[in-house]
Design a protein around this motif. Structure first.
Motif, PDB file in Angstrom:
ATOM      1  N   SER A 131       0.824  -1.216   0.000  1.00 47.70           N
ATOM      2  CA  SER A 131       0.000   0.000   0.000  1.00 47.70           C
ATOM      3  C   SER A 131       0.852   1.257   0.000  1.00 47.70           C
ATOM      4  O   SER A 131       0.418   2.317  -0.466  1.00 47.70           O
ATOM      5  N   ALA A 132       2.088   1.125   0.492  1.00 51.33           N
ATOM      6  CA  ALA A 132       2.971   2.292   0.558  1.00 51.33           C
ATOM      7  C   ALA A 132       3.568   2.630  -0.808  1.00 51.33           C
ATOM      8  O   ALA A 132       3.753   3.808  -1.136  1.00 51.33           O
ATOM      9  N   ILE A 133       3.850   1.584  -1.622  1.00 49.27           N
ATOM     10  CA  ILE A 133       4.568   1.851  -2.870  1.00 49.27           C
ATOM     11  C   ILE A 133       3.992   1.087  -4.059  1.00 49.27           C
ATOM     12  O   ILE A 133       4.597   1.056  -5.133  1.00 49.27           O
ATOM     13  N   GLY A 134       2.823   0.475  -3.905  1.00 46.54           N
ATOM     14  CA  GLY A 134       2.260  -0.318  -4.991  1.00 46.54           C
ATOM     15  C   GLY A 134       0.752  -0.222  -5.047  1.00 46.54           C
ATOM     16  O   GLY A 134       0.170   0.836  -4.749  1.00 46.54           O
TER      17      GLY A 134
ATOM     18  N   GLY B 125      11.118  -9.689 -15.330  1.00 45.42           N
ATOM     19  CA  GLY B 125      11.018  -8.366 -14.718  1.00 45.42           C
ATOM     20  C   GLY B 125      12.092  -7.391 -15.120  1.00 45.42           C
ATOM     21  O   GLY B 125      12.010  -6.209 -14.791  1.00 45.42           O
ATOM     22  N   LYS B 126      13.136  -7.877 -15.824  1.00 51.01           N
ATOM     23  CA  LYS B 126      14.248  -7.021 -16.271  1.00 51.01           C
ATOM     24  C   LYS B 126      14.879  -6.274 -15.092  1.00 51.01           C
ATOM     25  O   LYS B 126      15.219  -5.098 -15.192  1.00 51.01           O
ATOM     26  N   ALA B 127      15.036  -6.974 -13.958  1.00 53.45           N
ATOM     27  CA  ALA B 127      15.537  -6.320 -12.740  1.00 53.45           C
ATOM     28  C   ALA B 127      17.001  -6.668 -12.493  1.00 53.45           C
ATOM     29  O   ALA B 127      17.470  -7.757 -12.841  1.00 53.45           O
ATOM     30  N   ASP B 128      17.703  -5.734 -11.884  1.00 53.08           N
ATOM     31  CA  ASP B 128      19.064  -5.943 -11.403  1.00 53.08           C
ATOM     32  C   ASP B 128      19.065  -5.773  -9.892  1.00 53.08           C
ATOM     33  O   ASP B 128      18.130  -5.216  -9.305  1.00 53.08           O
ATOM     34  N   LEU B 129      20.133  -6.227  -9.249  1.00 53.36           N
ATOM     35  CA  LEU B 129      20.299  -5.964  -7.830  1.00 53.36           C
ATOM     36  C   LEU B 129      20.310  -4.454  -7.590  1.00 53.36           C
ATOM     37  O   LEU B 129      20.937  -3.704  -8.338  1.00 53.36           O
ATOM     38  N   GLY B 130      19.605  -4.029  -6.580  1.00 54.19           N
ATOM     39  CA  GLY B 130      19.538  -2.615  -6.253  1.00 54.19           C
ATOM     40  C   GLY B 130      18.362  -1.887  -6.867  1.00 54.19           C
ATOM     41  O   GLY B 130      18.163  -0.697  -6.594  1.00 54.19           O
ATOM     42  N   ASP B 131      17.549  -2.597  -7.654  1.00 57.80           N
ATOM     43  CA  ASP B 131      16.375  -1.966  -8.262  1.00 57.80           C
ATOM     44  C   ASP B 131      15.174  -1.941  -7.318  1.00 57.80           C
ATOM     45  O   ASP B 131      14.129  -1.399  -7.654  1.00 57.80           O
ATOM     46  N   LYS B 132      15.305  -2.552  -6.154  1.00 55.24           N
ATOM     47  CA  LYS B 132      14.234  -2.619  -5.147  1.00 55.24           C
ATOM     48  C   LYS B 132      13.093  -3.506  -5.653  1.00 55.24           C
ATOM     49  O   LYS B 132      11.959  -3.077  -5.835  1.00 55.24           O
ATOM     50  N   THR B 133      13.436  -4.782  -5.887  1.00 53.66           N
ATOM     51  CA  THR B 133      12.457  -5.765  -6.346  1.00 53.66           C
ATOM     52  C   THR B 133      12.694  -7.076  -5.590  1.00 53.66           C
ATOM     53  O   THR B 133      13.611  -7.185  -4.776  1.00 53.66           O
ATOM     54  N   MET B 134      11.907  -8.089  -5.926  1.00 52.26           N
ATOM     55  CA  MET B 134      12.076  -9.396  -5.303  1.00 52.26           C
ATOM     56  C   MET B 134      13.453  -9.986  -5.583  1.00 52.26           C
ATOM     57  O   MET B 134      13.948 -10.808  -4.800  1.00 52.26           O
ATOM     58  N   TYR B 135      14.106  -9.546  -6.660  1.00 53.30           N
ATOM     59  CA  TYR B 135      15.437 -10.060  -6.966  1.00 53.30           C
ATOM     60  C   TYR B 135      16.458  -9.629  -5.924  1.00 53.30           C
ATOM     61  O   TYR B 135      17.483 -10.301  -5.748  1.00 53.30           O
ATOM     62  N   ASP B 136      16.204  -8.561  -5.204  1.00 57.16           N
ATOM     63  CA  ASP B 136      17.132  -8.158  -4.147  1.00 57.16           C
ATOM     64  C   ASP B 136      17.144  -9.149  -2.992  1.00 57.16           C
ATOM     65  O   ASP B 136      18.105  -9.170  -2.209  1.00 57.16           O
ATOM     66  N   ALA B 137      16.115  -9.985  -2.885  1.00 60.08           N
ATOM     67  CA  ALA B 137      16.138 -11.099  -1.933  1.00 60.08           C
ATOM     68  C   ALA B 137      16.622 -12.378  -2.607  1.00 60.08           C
ATOM     69  O   ALA B 137      17.422 -13.131  -2.041  1.00 60.08           O
ATOM     70  N   LEU B 138      16.157 -12.633  -3.830  1.00 60.36           N
ATOM     71  CA  LEU B 138      16.464 -13.897  -4.495  1.00 60.36           C
ATOM     72  C   LEU B 138      17.911 -13.974  -4.971  1.00 60.36           C
ATOM     73  O   LEU B 138      18.520 -15.056  -4.928  1.00 60.36           O
ATOM     74  N   GLY B 139      18.474 -12.865  -5.428  1.00 62.34           N
ATOM     75  CA  GLY B 139      19.862 -12.885  -5.881  1.00 62.34           C
ATOM     76  C   GLY B 139      20.829 -13.265  -4.767  1.00 62.34           C
ATOM     77  O   GLY B 139      21.624 -14.216  -4.926  1.00 62.34           O
ATOM     78  N   PRO B 140      20.793 -12.581  -3.618  1.00 66.19           N
ATOM     79  CA  PRO B 140      21.663 -12.975  -2.509  1.00 66.19           C
ATOM     80  C   PRO B 140      21.381 -14.387  -2.007  1.00 66.19           C
ATOM     81  O   PRO B 140      22.303 -15.093  -1.569  1.00 66.19           O
TER      82      PRO B 140
ATOM     83  N   MET C  87      16.456   1.884  -0.382  1.00 62.79           N
ATOM     84  CA  MET C  87      16.633   2.017  -1.831  1.00 62.79           C
ATOM     85  C   MET C  87      15.517   2.853  -2.455  1.00 62.79           C
ATOM     86  O   MET C  87      14.397   2.896  -1.956  1.00 62.79           O
ATOM     87  N   GLN C  88      15.838   3.468  -3.570  1.00 64.89           N
ATOM     88  CA  GLN C  88      14.809   4.068  -4.430  1.00 64.89           C
ATOM     89  C   GLN C  88      14.432   3.051  -5.494  1.00 64.89           C
ATOM     90  O   GLN C  88      15.304   2.459  -6.143  1.00 64.89           O
ATOM     91  N   ALA C  89      13.139   2.824  -5.665  1.00 66.43           N
ATOM     92  CA  ALA C  89      12.679   1.826  -6.628  1.00 66.43           C
ATOM     93  C   ALA C  89      12.967   2.277  -8.052  1.00 66.43           C
ATOM     94  O   ALA C  89      12.693   3.422  -8.420  1.00 66.43           O
ATOM     95  N   LEU C  90      13.496   1.361  -8.845  1.00 68.62           N
ATOM     96  CA  LEU C  90      13.818   1.649 -10.238  1.00 68.62           C
ATOM     97  C   LEU C  90      13.001   0.811 -11.216  1.00 68.62           C
ATOM     98  O   LEU C  90      13.121   0.994 -12.431  1.00 68.62           O
ATOM     99  N   LYS C  91      12.172  -0.099 -10.691  1.00 68.85           N
ATOM    100  CA  LYS C  91      11.348  -0.949 -11.544  1.00 68.85           C
ATOM    101  C   LYS C  91       9.930  -0.997 -10.974  1.00 68.85           C
ATOM    102  O   LYS C  91       9.711  -0.808  -9.782  1.00 68.85           O
TER     103      LYS C  91
ATOM    104  N   ARG D 283      10.102   9.083  -3.161  1.00 72.18           N
ATOM    105  CA  ARG D 283       9.111   8.725  -2.144  1.00 72.18           C
ATOM    106  C   ARG D 283       9.065   7.220  -1.885  1.00 72.18           C
ATOM    107  O   ARG D 283       8.473   6.779  -0.895  1.00 72.18           O
ATOM    108  N   SER D 284       9.682   6.432  -2.760  1.00 70.31           N
ATOM    109  CA  SER D 284       9.747   4.988  -2.505  1.00 70.31           C
ATOM    110  C   SER D 284      10.812   4.641  -1.471  1.00 70.31           C
ATOM    111  O   SER D 284      10.827   3.520  -0.950  1.00 70.31           O
ATOM    112  N   ILE D 285      11.688   5.574  -1.157  1.00 64.73           N
ATOM    113  CA  ILE D 285      12.732   5.352  -0.156  1.00 64.73           C
ATOM    114  C   ILE D 285      12.085   5.249   1.224  1.00 64.73           C
ATOM    115  O   ILE D 285      11.141   5.975   1.552  1.00 64.73           O
ATOM    116  N   GLY D 286      12.592   4.332   2.033  1.00 61.93           N
ATOM    117  CA  GLY D 286      12.085   4.190   3.399  1.00 61.93           C
ATOM    118  C   GLY D 286      11.030   3.117   3.560  1.00 61.93           C
ATOM    119  O   GLY D 286      10.443   2.978   4.635  1.00 61.93           O
ATOM    120  N   HIS D 287      10.791   2.335   2.503  1.00 63.01           N
ATOM    121  CA  HIS D 287       9.798   1.266   2.550  1.00 63.01           C
ATOM    122  C   HIS D 287      10.437  -0.032   2.056  1.00 63.01           C
ATOM    123  O   HIS D 287      11.120  -0.040   1.033  1.00 63.01           O
TER     124      HIS D 287
END
Length: 220
Positions: A33-36, A122-137, A173-177, A186-190
């Protein structure tokens, strides 16, 4: 063979993930609800309920099981989570092929194929603030633990711990995707809701492997 992951354990993984999204669904939706769209938790609850109905009785191979999960999620879950989680399981199922159980290398290959599917979709990289930031590590920790001689349960436990750290790292992080990227700073802090649910997915597998289904009681 010792150290294999069975179909029953994989069904246990799905059940544990279903239970986790029920338990944490309201929190996932609160994060969203904060960012989606404020529907991440409710979408996953609906999807995993449909999954558990679809896999009873389970298909006759790991690949068929995981593909069934993927197709069910694609057709029953809205928003971004349906296509992303659906792709994860579809790609994982393709990697498993006709195997009826997985050794530790096979499990790692299946999980890697699933995560690569998420990245491709999803065309995501690490640091884009997505589920890949959990799955990659999580994948990196899994590979490191296996290289150090861990069994499947220990390696997935290390992966789950890494996923949780990756989830927590999305907060500043600031969301990039995705939709969250429209918010800019405004996505920072969530915490990213996708990274939170992805962590639940890996933690559910760790629980399933640590607590395998008990053998049925012997006839008296």
């Amino acid at each position: 063979m010792a150290g294999t992951v069975t179909q029953d354990q994989l069904v246990g993984w799905l059940a544990a993930f279903r239970d986790a999204v029920h338990e944490h669904g309201a929190h996932l939706t609160e994060l969203d609800s904060a960012i989606g769209d404020a529907d991440h938790g409710s979408n996953l609850v609906r999807g995993m309920d449909a999954v558990m109905a679809a896999v009873q009785p389970p298909p006759d191979s790991v690949g068929a099981l995981l593909k069934k999960v993927g197709m069910t999620l694609v057709t029953s879950v809205g928003g971004a989570s349906g296509p992303l989680y659906g792709t994860f399981f579809l790609r994982a199922g393709t990697a498993a092929d006709n195997a009826t159980e997985l050794d530790v290398a096979g499990l790692a290959a299946v999980l890697r194929a699933g995560v690569e599917g998420v990245v491709a979709r999803g065309k995501a990289d690490l640091g884009d603030k997505t589920m890949y930031d959990a799955l990659g590590p999580a994948l990196e920790a899994l590979d490191t633990a296996l290289a150090d001689g861990a069994d499947a349960a220990g390696a997935v436990r290390a992966a789950a711990d890494a996923a949780a750290r990756g989830r927590d790292a999305t907060e500043p992080m600031q969301a990039l995707k995705g939709r969250a990227s429209y918010l800019g700073e405004r996505s920072i802090g969530h915490v990213d809701p996708g990274s939170a649910s992805a962590t639940l997915l890996v933690e559910a597998l760790a629980r399933a492997l640590a607590d395998p289904p008990a053998d049925p009681p012997a006839d008296p």
